[in-house]
Design an enzyme around this catalytic site. Structure first.
Site, PDB file in Angstrom:
ATOM      1  N   TYR A 146       0.841  -1.207   0.000  1.00  0.00           N
ATOM      2  CA  TYR A 146       0.000   0.000   0.000  1.00  0.00           C
ATOM      3  C   TYR A 146       0.878   1.260   0.000  1.00  0.00           C
ATOM      4  CZ  TYR A 146      -3.681   3.230   1.597  1.00  0.00           C
ATOM      5  OH  TYR A 146      -4.573   4.279   1.725  1.00  0.00           O
ATOM      6  N   ASP A 147       1.815   1.324   0.963  1.00  0.00           N
ATOM      7  CA  ASP A 147       2.618   2.549   1.123  1.00  0.00           C
ATOM      8  C   ASP A 147       3.455   2.831  -0.125  1.00  0.00           C
ATOM      9  OD1 ASP A 147       1.664   1.929   3.633  1.00  0.00           O
ATOM     10  OD2 ASP A 147       3.576   2.164   4.673  1.00  0.00           O
ATOM     11  N   GLY A 149       3.046   1.485  -3.115  1.00  0.00           N
ATOM     12  CA  GLY A 149       2.161   1.697  -4.260  1.00  0.00           C
ATOM     13  C   GLY A 149       1.729   3.153  -4.342  1.00  0.00           C
ATOM     14  N   LYS A 150       1.356   3.711  -3.202  1.00  0.00           N
ATOM     15  CA  LYS A 150       0.907   5.113  -3.175  1.00  0.00           C
ATOM     16  C   LYS A 150       2.073   6.068  -3.440  1.00  0.00           C
ATOM     17  CE  LYS A 150      -3.549   4.823  -2.086  1.00  0.00           C
ATOM     18  NZ  LYS A 150      -4.633   5.478  -2.826  1.00  0.00           N
ATOM     19  N   SER A 190     -14.403   2.165  12.765  1.00  0.00           N
ATOM     20  CA  SER A 190     -15.547   1.278  12.536  1.00  0.00           C
ATOM     21  C   SER A 190     -15.470   0.064  13.459  1.00  0.00           C
ATOM     22  CB  SER A 190     -15.631   0.877  11.064  1.00  0.00           C
ATOM     23  OG  SER A 190     -14.389   0.463  10.579  1.00  0.00           O
ATOM     24  N   PHE A 192     -14.189  -0.177  16.531  1.00  0.00           N
ATOM     25  CA  PHE A 192     -14.560   0.173  17.915  1.00  0.00           C
ATOM     26  C   PHE A 192     -16.064   0.439  18.030  1.00  0.00           C
ATOM     27  CE2 PHE A 192     -10.220   1.998  19.627  1.00  0.00           C
ATOM     28  CZ  PHE A 192      -9.637   0.754  19.433  1.00  0.00           C
ATOM     29  N   ARG A 212      -3.342   8.593  16.286  1.00  0.00           N
ATOM     30  CA  ARG A 212      -3.835   8.918  14.950  1.00  0.00           C
ATOM     31  C   ARG A 212      -4.618  10.226  15.068  1.00  0.00           C
ATOM     32  NH1 ARG A 212      -0.915   5.205  14.206  1.00  0.00           N
ATOM     33  NH2 ARG A 212      -1.169   3.391  12.835  1.00  0.00           N
ATOM     34  N   ASP A 274       3.240  -1.004  12.359  1.00  0.00           N
ATOM     35  CA  ASP A 274       2.138  -0.091  12.684  1.00  0.00           C
ATOM     36  C   ASP A 274       2.735   1.260  13.124  1.00  0.00           C
ATOM     37  OD1 ASP A 274      -1.001  -0.773  13.493  1.00  0.00           O
ATOM     38  OD2 ASP A 274      -0.184   0.974  14.528  1.00  0.00           O
TER      39      ASP A 274
HETATM   40  P1  NAD Z   1     -12.594   1.908   0.464  1.00  0.00           P
HETATM   41  O1  NAD Z   1     -11.917   0.609   0.562  1.00  0.00           O
HETATM   42  O2  NAD Z   1     -13.916   2.069   1.129  1.00  0.00           O
HETATM   43  O3  NAD Z   1     -12.778   2.339  -1.050  1.00  0.00           O
HETATM   44  C1  NAD Z   1     -11.901   1.950  -2.080  1.00  0.00           C
HETATM   45  C2  NAD Z   1     -12.735   1.695  -3.330  1.00  0.00           C
HETATM   46  O4  NAD Z   1     -11.852   1.335  -4.404  1.00  0.00           O
HETATM   47  C3  NAD Z   1     -13.704   0.527  -3.149  1.00  0.00           C
HETATM   48  O5  NAD Z   1     -14.964   0.865  -3.676  1.00  0.00           O
HETATM   49  C4  NAD Z   1     -13.054  -0.594  -3.945  1.00  0.00           C
HETATM   50  O6  NAD Z   1     -13.969  -1.561  -4.415  1.00  0.00           O
HETATM   51  C5  NAD Z   1     -12.385   0.176  -5.050  1.00  0.00           C
HETATM   52  N1  NAD Z   1     -11.274  -0.546  -5.670  1.00  0.00           N
HETATM   53  C6  NAD Z   1     -10.228  -1.164  -5.055  1.00  0.00           C
HETATM   54  N2  NAD Z   1      -9.410  -1.712  -5.962  1.00  0.00           N
HETATM   55  C7  NAD Z   1      -9.937  -1.431  -7.191  1.00  0.00           C
HETATM   56  C8  NAD Z   1      -9.557  -1.740  -8.518  1.00  0.00           C
HETATM   57  N3  NAD Z   1      -8.438  -2.443  -8.772  1.00  0.00           N
HETATM   58  N4  NAD Z   1     -10.323  -1.306  -9.534  1.00  0.00           N
HETATM   59  C9  NAD Z   1     -11.470  -0.599  -9.273  1.00  0.00           C
HETATM   60  N5  NAD Z   1     -11.874  -0.284  -8.049  1.00  0.00           N
HETATM   61  C10 NAD Z   1     -11.122  -0.696  -7.008  1.00  0.00           C
HETATM   62  O7  NAD Z   1     -11.552   2.985   1.016  1.00  0.00           O
HETATM   63  P2  NAD Z   1     -11.697   4.559   1.281  1.00  0.00           P
HETATM   64  O8  NAD Z   1     -11.434   4.800   2.706  1.00  0.00           O
HETATM   65  O9  NAD Z   1     -12.945   5.078   0.683  1.00  0.00           O
HETATM   66  O10 NAD Z   1     -10.443   5.095   0.465  1.00  0.00           O
HETATM   67  C11 NAD Z   1     -10.586   5.729  -0.803  1.00  0.00           C
HETATM   68  C12 NAD Z   1      -9.220   6.215  -1.265  1.00  0.00           C
HETATM   69  O11 NAD Z   1      -8.685   7.144  -0.330  1.00  0.00           O
HETATM   70  C13 NAD Z   1      -8.190   5.087  -1.411  1.00  0.00           C
HETATM   71  O12 NAD Z   1      -7.388   5.350  -2.552  1.00  0.00           O
HETATM   72  C14 NAD Z   1      -7.372   5.212  -0.167  1.00  0.00           C
HETATM   73  O13 NAD Z   1      -6.056   4.747  -0.345  1.00  0.00           O
HETATM   74  C15 NAD Z   1      -7.401   6.711   0.087  1.00  0.00           C
HETATM   75  N6  NAD Z   1      -7.172   7.019   1.512  1.00  0.00           N
HETATM   76  C16 NAD Z   1      -8.163   6.803   2.430  1.00  0.00           C
HETATM   77  C17 NAD Z   1      -7.903   7.076   3.763  1.00  0.00           C
HETATM   78  C18 NAD Z   1      -8.958   6.908   4.830  1.00  0.00           C
HETATM   79  O14 NAD Z   1      -8.675   7.145   6.003  1.00  0.00           O
HETATM   80  N7  NAD Z   1     -10.190   6.552   4.540  1.00  0.00           N
HETATM   81  C19 NAD Z   1      -6.654   7.549   4.164  1.00  0.00           C
HETATM   82  C20 NAD Z   1      -5.672   7.718   3.194  1.00  0.00           C
HETATM   83  C21 NAD Z   1      -5.941   7.461   1.867  1.00  0.00           C
HETATM   84  N1  UDP Z   2      -6.289  -0.569  15.754  1.00  0.00           N
HETATM   85  C1  UDP Z   2      -6.703  -1.074  16.966  1.00  0.00           C
HETATM   86  N2  UDP Z   2      -7.790  -1.894  16.994  1.00  0.00           N
HETATM   87  C2  UDP Z   2      -8.493  -2.219  15.886  1.00  0.00           C
HETATM   88  C3  UDP Z   2      -8.079  -1.702  14.648  1.00  0.00           C
HETATM   89  C4  UDP Z   2      -6.966  -0.883  14.611  1.00  0.00           C
HETATM   90  O1  UDP Z   2      -6.103  -0.779  18.021  1.00  0.00           O
HETATM   91  O2  UDP Z   2      -9.484  -2.964  16.006  1.00  0.00           O
HETATM   92  C5  UDP Z   2      -5.128   0.346  15.715  1.00  0.00           C
HETATM   93  C6  UDP Z   2      -4.082   0.013  14.666  1.00  0.00           C
HETATM   94  O3  UDP Z   2      -3.140  -0.907  15.169  1.00  0.00           O
HETATM   95  C7  UDP Z   2      -3.475   1.380  14.409  1.00  0.00           C
HETATM   96  C8  UDP Z   2      -4.644   2.342  14.615  1.00  0.00           C
HETATM   97  O4  UDP Z   2      -5.614   1.622  15.369  1.00  0.00           O
HETATM   98  O5  UDP Z   2      -2.477   1.672  15.351  1.00  0.00           O
HETATM   99  C9  UDP Z   2      -5.265   2.816  13.317  1.00  0.00           C
HETATM  100  O6  UDP Z   2      -5.518   1.677  12.535  1.00  0.00           O
HETATM  101  P1  UDP Z   2      -6.306   1.725  11.166  1.00  0.00           P
HETATM  102  O7  UDP Z   2      -6.280   0.339  10.601  1.00  0.00           O
HETATM  103  O8  UDP Z   2      -7.624   2.388  11.355  1.00  0.00           O
HETATM  104  O9  UDP Z   2      -5.469   2.708  10.230  1.00  0.00           O
HETATM  105  P2  UDP Z   2      -3.909   2.920   9.944  1.00  0.00           P
HETATM  106  O10 UDP Z   2      -3.086   2.026  10.815  1.00  0.00           O
HETATM  107  O11 UDP Z   2      -3.757   2.589   8.509  1.00  0.00           O
HETATM  108  O12 UDP Z   2      -3.700   4.347  10.273  1.00  0.00           O
END
Ligand code: NAD
Ligand code: UDP
Length: 312
Positions: A146-147, A149-150, A190, A192, A212, A274
């Protein structure tokens, strides 16, 4: 305001479905392109009543071609358990997804927006994180698909911009939450809330002292729109997030209080790599976009709890 055609990849996901709604409310045509890996029909079913909304089931690892004035590239699973389910596909989604969005933008001279992430900073050694920080990222760990890739997608966006003058916008999103999250999403807010509402144990990973910063989804989408509406000289990256910083124990305490739940805390192993702390420096978003988050954590949690009460 004149009607635009807006293509949103990942439009059936949590953030994407909010963005689809916002773009339709502004009178635009919206094409939602999604392969439903983590996205859900229920997130967009209401929007299907709007004749300006269309949904295409497609994987962004493969090329696609539609007319668009603006492309928002959000397709990518965002929750660690989901992006680690098929890590090779997660990486391909970021890299090929970026290339296909950029190529389409070049074809129509469209603006193209990349949903990047605070994960580009990894387990940060600089706190809070400004856009100028290059990050501290493991290339070979379980979060790397993920990291990295982004990070690769950001590189492609900047190189297309320098090489082809592509009209790019990059945001680095910090942890965002709100209605339309999947109850099985696996991220902390979600998890919690669902655990508290069901009276199940609240799962704290590690000692719960990691931090966070949580941004409510409406604030985030407002930031997206402001950045997309800037001139071509503004490319980002721009951090978007709420600088309020909380430990996971503090978050659990808030969720228990707001739900009135008697759930107990249980401590589980901390997943590999993490990040220990995360908090956005949003000075640039303030200066360039006049943006700052409006919704404090407790208010956003109340809206999200109401949503999950209906969901479960
Ligand atoms: P999410 O998982 O709810 O949504 C991702 C969507 O992308 C889903 O609808 C999934 O089906 C679709 N998808 C995944 N792979 C695909 C593919 N190969 N082709 C077509 N569709 C595909 O996640 P989200 O929280 O809504 O995140 C949306 C975007 O924002 C992502 O790019 C994510 O990396 C970025 N983002 C989100 C957060 C956050 O806290 N929610 C933080 C940082 C970055
Ligand atoms: N986390 C937790 N309990 C859970 C899910 C996540 O304590 O049921 C922790 C996780 O280890 C991380 C933080 O909450 O330290 C945020 O996790 P999340 O997966 O929401 O996002 P990210 O780690 O990608 O910021």
């Amino acid at each position: 305001m004149s009607e635009k055609t807006v293509l949103i990849t990942g439009g059936a996901g949590f953030i994407g479905s909010h963005l689809c709604r916002r773009m339709l409310n502004e009178g635009n045509r919206v094409i939602c392109l999604d392969n439903f890996f983590t996205g859900r029909e229920s997130n967009i079913s209401e929007l299907r009543k709007n004749p300006k909304f269309s949904v295409i089931n497609h994987d962004v690892e493969l090329p696609y071609s539609f007319y668009a004035d603006e492309i928002f590239n959000l397709a990518c699973p965002a929750s660690p358990p989901h992006y680690q389910r098929n890590p090779v596909s997660t990486y391909k989604t970021s890299i090929f997804g970026a290339i296909h969005a950029l190529d389409l933008a070049n074809k129509w001279n469209a603006k193209v927006f990349q949903a990047s992430t605070s994960e580009v900073y990894g387990d940060p050694l600089v706190h809070p994180q400004p856009e100028t920080y290059w990050g501290h990222v493991n290339t070979i760990g379980i979060r790397s698909c993920y990291d990295e890739g982004k990070r690769g997608a950001e590189t492609l966006f900047m190189d297309y911009h320098r090489q082809f003058n592509t009209r790019i916008k990059i945001v680095r999103i910090f942890n965002t939450y709100g209605p339309m999250m999947n109850k099985n999403d696996g991220r902390v807010v979600s998890n919690f809330i669902v655990q508290a509402l069901r009276g199940e144990d609240i799962t704290i990973y590690g000692n719960g002292q990691q931090t966070r910063s949580f941004c409510y989804v409406d604030d985030l989408v407002e930031g997206f729109c402001r950045l997309m509406n800037t001139g071509d000289d503004i490319t980002g990256p721009v951090n978007l997030g709420n600088p309020g910083e909380f430990t996971m124990l503090e978050l659990a305490e808030k969720v228990l209080r707001l739900t009135g739940s008697k759930s107990k805390l249980v401590f589980k192993d901390l997943p590999q790599d993490d990040p220990k702390q995360r908090k956005p420096d949003i000075t640039k978003a303030g200066e360039v976009l006049g943006w700052q988050p409006r919704i404090p954590l407790e208010e956003g949690l109340k809206h999200t709890i109401e949503y999950f009460k209906k969901e479960i």
